[in-house]
Design a protein around this motif. Structure first.
Motif, PDB file in Angstrom:
ATOM      1  N   PHE A   1       0.829  -1.201   0.000  1.00 42.90           N
ATOM      2  CA  PHE A   1       0.000   0.000   0.000  1.00 42.90           C
ATOM      3  C   PHE A   1       0.870   1.260   0.000  1.00 42.90           C
ATOM      4  O   PHE A   1       1.889   1.325   0.702  1.00 42.90           O
ATOM      5  N   ILE A   2       0.461   2.234  -0.774  1.00 43.52           N
ATOM      6  CA  ILE A   2       0.940   3.616  -0.639  1.00 43.52           C
ATOM      7  C   ILE A   2      -0.291   4.439  -0.291  1.00 43.52           C
ATOM      8  O   ILE A   2      -1.288   4.405  -1.020  1.00 43.52           O
ATOM      9  N   ILE A   3      -0.254   5.135   0.836  1.00 40.30           N
ATOM     10  CA  ILE A   3      -1.412   5.914   1.279  1.00 40.30           C
ATOM     11  C   ILE A   3      -1.156   7.398   1.056  1.00 40.30           C
ATOM     12  O   ILE A   3      -0.120   7.930   1.480  1.00 40.30           O
ATOM     13  N   CYS A   4      -2.090   8.052   0.386  1.00 40.80           N
ATOM     14  CA  CYS A   4      -2.031   9.504   0.147  1.00 40.80           C
ATOM     15  C   CYS A   4      -3.296  10.092   0.760  1.00 40.80           C
ATOM     16  O   CYS A   4      -4.371  10.040   0.154  1.00 40.80           O
ATOM     17  N   ASP A   5      -3.175  10.636   1.950  1.00 44.12           N
ATOM     18  CA  ASP A   5      -4.365  11.103   2.666  1.00 44.12           C
ATOM     19  C   ASP A   5      -4.097  12.474   3.271  1.00 44.12           C
ATOM     20  O   ASP A   5      -2.951  12.887   3.436  1.00 44.12           O
ATOM     21  N   HIS A   6      -5.176  13.164   3.616  1.00 43.40           N
ATOM     22  CA  HIS A   6      -5.023  14.490   4.242  1.00 43.40           C
ATOM     23  C   HIS A   6      -5.840  14.584   5.526  1.00 43.40           C
ATOM     24  O   HIS A   6      -5.933  15.657   6.113  1.00 43.40           O
ATOM     25  N   HIS A   7      -6.406  13.470   5.963  1.00 45.19           N
ATOM     26  CA  HIS A   7      -7.175  13.465   7.204  1.00 45.19           C
ATOM     27  C   HIS A   7      -6.240  13.274   8.404  1.00 45.19           C
ATOM     28  O   HIS A   7      -5.107  12.843   8.256  1.00 45.19           O
ATOM     29  N   ARG A   8      -6.766  13.587   9.565  1.00 45.29           N
ATOM     30  CA  ARG A   8      -5.956  13.467  10.781  1.00 45.29           C
ATOM     31  C   ARG A   8      -5.636  12.006  11.079  1.00 45.29           C
ATOM     32  O   ARG A   8      -6.538  11.168  11.146  1.00 45.29           O
ATOM     33  N   PRO A   9      -4.364  11.676  11.315  1.00 43.19           N
ATOM     34  CA  PRO A   9      -4.016  10.288  11.655  1.00 43.19           C
ATOM     35  C   PRO A   9      -4.488   9.947  13.070  1.00 43.19           C
ATOM     36  O   PRO A   9      -4.700  10.825  13.901  1.00 43.19           O
ATOM     37  N   GLY A  10      -4.632   8.651  13.322  1.00 42.09           N
ATOM     38  CA  GLY A  10      -4.901   8.186  14.676  1.00 42.09           C
ATOM     39  C   GLY A  10      -3.585   8.040  15.432  1.00 42.09           C
ATOM     40  O   GLY A  10      -2.540   8.551  15.015  1.00 42.09           O
TER      41      GLY A  10
END
Length: 565
Positions: free
Chosen positions: A160-169
């Motif tokens: 997986f490569i994750i491209c996100d802009h939400h707050r991490p846990g």
């Protein structure tokens, strides 16, 4: 509605900046309110430049992401580009997939079904990848909390490569690379990019490795500008640059899919508001009513005639979406009255048959009537799913976190979130959410606020003032359209109610001996009485241009009016 006038910057600062920039003091004041204090700040604000985009390799894990993609291409691996079903997700998938396909063919796209799989990375999507020999998934606009899903994929030898802009846990998924400027250990200079914006930084990095210039990836900015507008991210820094140049692409040479959506619009030049109200809802309608794949098909299509066909189908979904959200809003408002919940601190409503695709829109509609944090639930498989929307100053994400032991999953931002729970926990959660809102919300957050930049006299509204004000565009959070207040204005006697239910007003306003200016107030029909008999009143408004039959005239878009003190 409460009126709040922003603090005026110090007189010495205003005077100094006005002299430095050779502008009027009211313009200098507006700039200072936006954090623009120097000539260099103003240059970047008024003349956004591609040279001011940050090096994509400043983002944590970008080198790992690029290296893994290049390895996949070198080894002839199958790559899947996975994204959420909203505008940000579908534009991001279209962007990254179409860029990769421009030089590598083994690329598939996957958008989860809103109803069958729900938000974010899904086990079904990973199974699809496994069944089709896919060994690398690039997840866009989602995945930052998909710890179990990434582990599940790893067991099947899928990276997986994750491209996100939400707050991490608290913990990050064990992906090959996690691109998210909101990571605590990421020192990227700008952390307000949308999901599609992160996708753009990825292709910028891939292009840089291939010796491409920024100009060679410019054609993809029509998608980025659309996502920025739809996702309501701050219109500052890189977002402002990407939106500005993306709008230029939309107005000069958009991809066939976007051209097909706008080719019947009579306006010659679209602004960011047009993107929000014309392009974005139609892209969203595909995922809300049918499937997000339809949006990706449209945005990835390079034959204009085929794109027109796709756009026509999406237009039908948009019409259906409007009907559904109108009907469900009426039912939800009736439910609030029937349950005697009009005086609560939160709105939480549920019906098992409400269409999951429009509950977020309905939540926003309910806030227009009952201004408070709002959740709209519907049945989704064997669980209940909800969209949450909030009011200014209240963090609905934090409120959900405080009730998280009653939830199956949740995610989102300060003002918008999604969640699921077991049906038997619904009432318990509803009570807990009301309790947390009641205990933590500030009283002023329960009253809609109009934030006013400055007092303005009509004599200040000169052609030069308007010309400079237009250069404040594109507007968005942290650079909203300036709002002004003018006192002791009068209607010249032409004021009237307009609209099917006479819910709006049209006025022709003067102040002292100024020339009259047309004004339109949506939803202000019940305030016409304030303007009659040439009584002086106060008006809060944005300065707008009205285009009709090719003629452009100045008008005030009234936000509120009240009697003069």
């Amino acid at each position: 509605m409460r009126w709040t006038i922003k603090p005026k910057p110090e007189a010495s600062q205003i005077k100094s900046l006005a002299q430095t920039l050779n502008v009027e003091e009211n313009i200098a004041s507006l700039l200072l309110q936006r954090g623009i204090e120097t000539y260099e700040d103003a240059r970047k604000f008024f003349r956004p430049s591609l040279d001011d985009l940050h090096d994509p390799y400043l983002m944590k894990d970008m080198d790992l992401a690029v290296s893994r993609i290049e390895k996949a291409i070198e080894n002839d691996e199958n790559i899947m580009v996975f994204g959420d079903y909203d505008v940000d997700g579908t534009t991001a998938v279209s962007l990254v997939a179409s860029y990769l396909k421009s030089y590598y063919l083994n690329v598939a796209t996957y958008i989860p079904d809103r109803y069958d799989e729900g938000y974010g990375v899904s086990f079904k999507g990973i199974d699809y990848a496994d069944d089709n020999g896919i060994s690398l998934i690039i997840a866009l606009d989602c995945g930052i909390k998909s710890i179990e899903h990434v582990a599940y994929a790893k067991e099947r030898n899928i990276d997986f490569i994750i491209c996100d802009h939400h707050r991490p846990g608290e913990f990050l998924p064990e992906a090959v690379a996690v691109l998210d400027p909101k990571r605590q250990d990421c020192n990227y200079p700008y952390d307000e990019l949308c999901g599609c914006g992160i996708g753009f930084k990825l292709i910028q990095a891939l292009g840089k490795n291939k010796g491409e210039t920024i100009e060679e990836v410019l054609p993809y900015l029509d998608l980025v500008a659309t996502a920025i507008a739809a996702d309501i991210v701050p219109m500052t820094g890189e977002n402002r640059i990407l939106a500005k140049f993306g709008l230029e692409v939309i107005n000069s040479n958009p991809r066939p899919g976007i051209k097909a959506l706008i080719h019947q619009v009579k306006k010659k030049v679209l602004d960011i508001t047009d993107v929000v109200f014309i392009i974005a809802p139609r892209i969203n309608a595909a995922g809300r009513i049918k499937h997000g794949n339809h949006a990706v098909e449209l945005l990835s299509e390079f034959d204009f005639e085929q794109a027109v066909q796709f756009a026509s189908e999406i237009e039908k979904y948009n019409v259906d979406r409007k009907e559904l959200d109108k009907q469900i809003t009426i039912e939800a408002l009736n439910q609030i009255i029937e349950k005697d919940e009009a005086e609560r601190f939160s709105t939480v409503v549920y019906h098992e048959n409400w269409h999951k695709g429009v509950i977020g829109i309905v939540a926003s509609r309910l806030i227009e009537t009952y201004y408070r944090p709002t959740l709209v639930f519907t049945k989704s498989g064997d669980k209940l799913a909800a969209s949450a929307r909030s009011v200014k100053g209240f963090d609905v994400y934090n409120a959900l976190e405080a009730c998280s032991e009653r939830l199956e999953q949740f995610g989102g931002h300060m003002y918008a979130a999604g969640l699921t729970l077991k049906e038997e926990n619904y009432q318990d959660f509803k009570n807990a959410f009301e309790k947390i809102v009641k205990e933590t919300i500030q009283e002023e957050s329960l009253v809609p606020e109009v934030l006013i930049d400055a007092e303005l006299n009509f004599s200040d509204i000169t052609p030069k003032f308007i010309r400079i004000l237009k250069q404040f565009e594109p507007f968005g959070p942290q650079n909203m359209t300036p709002v002004f207040i003018s006192k002791s204005v009068i209607d010249t006697g032409f004021g009237k109610k307009i609209g099917q239910a006479e819910e709006h007003i049209r006025l022709f306003i003067k102040q002292n001996n100024s020339e009259g200016i047309a004004g339109i107030g949506f939803g202000l029909g019940n305030k016409l009485e304030i303007t009659t008999h040439r009584q002086p009143f106060q008006a809060v408004y944005c300065i707008d241009e009205n285009e009709w039959n090719g003629n452009v005239t100045l008008q005030l878009r009234l936000k509120d009016i009240k009697e003069d003190n």
